[in-house]
Design an enzyme around this catalytic site. Sequence first.
Site, PDB file in Angstrom:
ATOM      1  CG  LEU A 104      12.336-121.140  36.376  1.00 23.27           C
ATOM      2  CD1 LEU A 104      11.859-121.061  34.869  1.00 23.27           C
ATOM      3  CD2 LEU A 104      11.612-120.274  37.148  1.00 23.27           C
ATOM      4  N   GLY A 105      13.000-125.318  38.461  1.00 21.75           N
ATOM      5  CA  GLY A 105      12.678-126.716  38.718  1.00 21.75           C
ATOM      6  C   GLY A 105      13.832-127.625  38.582  1.00 21.75           C
ATOM      7  N   GLY A 120      14.505-132.067  37.351  1.00 15.35           N
ATOM      8  CA  GLY A 120      14.193-133.275  37.027  1.00 15.35           C
ATOM      9  C   GLY A 120      15.087-134.207  36.556  1.00 15.35           C
ATOM     10  CB  SER A 139      15.949-134.438  31.393  1.00 17.22           C
ATOM     11  OG  SER A 139      15.122-133.397  31.892  1.00 17.22           O
ATOM     12  N   GLY A 140      17.646-132.692  33.937  1.00 13.65           N
ATOM     13  CA  GLY A 140      18.346-131.576  34.291  1.00 13.65           C
ATOM     14  C   GLY A 140      17.613-130.628  34.971  1.00 13.65           C
ATOM     15  CB  VAL A 197      14.151-125.751  34.306  1.00 11.02           C
ATOM     16  CG1 VAL A 197      13.719-124.333  33.249  1.00 11.02           C
ATOM     17  CG2 VAL A 197      14.124-127.013  33.690  1.00 11.02           C
ATOM     18  CE  LYS A 211      14.688-129.732  31.505  1.00  6.30           C
ATOM     19  NZ  LYS A 211      13.585-130.810  31.437  1.00  6.30           N
ATOM     20  CG  ASP A 223       8.727-138.388  32.323  1.00  3.68           C
ATOM     21  OD1 ASP A 223       7.910-139.116  32.896  1.00  3.68           O
ATOM     22  OD2 ASP A 223       9.773-138.092  32.775  1.00  3.68           O
TER      23      ASP A 223
END
Length: 808
Positions: free
Chosen positions: A489-490, A492, A494-495, A497, A511, A604
């Site tokens: 799904l995406g 970033g 941090s990891g 998803v 995630k 964030d």
Amino acid sequence: MRSQRLTSQSSTLFLVAISLCFSLSSSRNPNILQRGSSLSVEDDSDMLTSADNTFTCGFYNVGENAYYFSIWFTNSKEKTVVWMANRDKPVNGKGSRVSLLRDGALVLKDVDGSTTWETNTSSTDVQKAELLDNGNLVLKDSTEEIMLLDISFFFFDTDNVLRLMYDGPDISSVYWPNIDLNVFQNGRTNYNSTKIAVLDDMGRFLSSDRLDFNASDWGFGIKRRLTIDYDGNLRLYSLNNRTGLWIISWKAVMQHCLVHGLCGRNGICVYTPETKCSCPPGYEMADPSNWSKGCKPMFSAICSHSQQVRFVKLQHVDFYGFDSSYTTEISFDSCKKKCLEDCQCQAFSYRLSGEGRCYTKVELFNGYQSPNFSGNIYLKLPLSIESSEDIILNGTNYICNSSESIMKIGISSMYGIGGKRMRWVYLYSFASAIGLIEMLLIVSSWWLLIRRRGVQAVVEEGYRVISRQFMKFTYMELKKATKNFKEELGKGASGAVFKGVLADERVVAVKKLGGAYQMEEVFQAEVSTIGKINHMNLVRMWGFCSESRHRLLVYEYVENKSLDKLLFTENFLGWKERFKVAVGTAKGLAYLHHECLEWVIHCDVKPENILLDGEFEPKISDFGLAKLSQRGHKNSEFSRIRGTKGYMAPEWALNLPITAKVDVYSYGVVILELVKGIRLSNWVVEDGEEQETELTRFVRVTKRKIQSEEAAWMEDAVDTRLNGEFSKIQAAKMVEIGISCVEEDRSKRPTMDSIVQALMASKMVEIGISCVEEDRNKRPTMDSIVQALMACEDVSRIRTPDNLSVII
């Protein structure tokens, strides 16, 4: 509430409740005590147990040869008492007994034959006492009519509002609901002629003053109790029958230091981050073993104008009440002079929040320190008292040993009992009343469910509700749910998803955290804390996985992707949706900063971390992640500087202490982007070089146009793709808020709850203007007005957050 009639009724209610417990000894039914029968303190099996084994009534040992006649939860690991008959007078462990006499009275006698406690039900046709499955203790006559024990209500304050109050040896003061707000601002009402409070079998609390909250494990089949604890906080507990442990599922006061009386006279409540008490400079503990006695001065009273004094500044500290004077629009020096010339003044508080406000204090009670409190306390001390300029209040462990100061409900006594016993009755009778209120309401719906599904099925359903709220998954479960992490799904910092479907058919977002994270035990503890946070504008965490090197978080799936994908693209959001996103995001951050069980800094905030559901209601994601990482680890992807370029507050780069104001700054960038419709975090490039950010240029140009009163400033500031279809009132307020949020001086930035209130106020102004339109076709309907006003009520209630355990 102090009338003899209420005293008699209340005593009778609880006495009758106890009599129910005795029928076991002389009846085949373990929950019934027949007339003429007794329960003996010497027989451990001589007790009553409700038919479903939830409650037990009998003698409860509290010390060497000391027993109370009580009712408790059968399955709690440690006996959790909901009521005691003889709280102030325990009976002997030999020869004592409670009996349902032939004349209908239930009597507790000590070994010497003296009566310790009795009901006023003599000369009645009482045949038996029965302990019901809902915890009610009732006396019944020959027609099976319940004669007493109607506990579906309890008494609030004289204005019909439920309150918490500190009643100490020196002062009494109300501290909940928020004392800085009036009844209606707190979401309550005193326009009611009844005093009814109900905790239903689903875990929802409703009262006639409009107090309304849900247990975090909302659902059937769970035993709960609402208790005012020794520390003065009101908490709702849920019992897990498998472990016998109680779990906090709601509490009244989120910032513990706002509870009055914790640290006594002159004491200051601080967060380190746990709650501790501290004495200010020039003071020491009055009793080293008991903080409720506070601090005493190490100097004589200052009352001579010739005596040399100094003022010591305590940053972000306040003492509630005892203001001998209050003045606005006054300078600091003038405020200082007022205290200096007042013989009784012990300190003064000075606040700069748009105008100078001066409070001179004749007593120092209910002190607390909060990093977000906008003022300071200046203590008046003799010049001989040495003190550094930078005062740090580290505090010592809070100890509550005093039997003389008890937190209690309401202004006046429920039962009209005087002295020390009256204060203890507040504590125990309140807990008893709430527990029994719940049980009375449970009985009807619970009985219907039992008839259809059986007790065990209901209990199992309740615990399925709990397990669905938050749980630990195995790595293989999540691998299967995501089809080997197939649909991303995406991604970033941090990891990544992935979309998944759990075994119970819930669609989730999983995630996979990258980088270095805490050891498994610490990770589980921290993620469990984050999992308790629940708000409609926060993405809900359903569970986690912590196996070997694998660290995964399981969230609810949000349909409409993230804000950036619906704001900076051709399929852009309309104005109505943008304003909804601005308000909802502010509410979510206000909850994190002010109201949740832990004080959380997101660090964030950006469009990518604001997800939109099917109704375009925003849900903030990725809060609390920094708490899980090993920020000092050499391989960690997290450094001290968190956030995203363009959304980061200046204090990150300046190495200043990080407070909730970093989130306020980031929110300011987001809300201005909602207005303008472009990435203000981007840099403006001229001649191949970065000159300044779009944000800097937007703020500078917009400020200049507003100050010069250019009529067209708003059209230039608002997204041209909207073709003028937007609310000018809301747009002006959003620009004003956004500019104030991105101030370099963080002390000038507003708090998130004040932002929510400002946005809601603009909504109400717009409603008012629409109502007075000359063209009646343009006026809203009353239904739409009511709906809009109800939305405006849903604002954060706490204006001054306190630094509880901080999650970054």
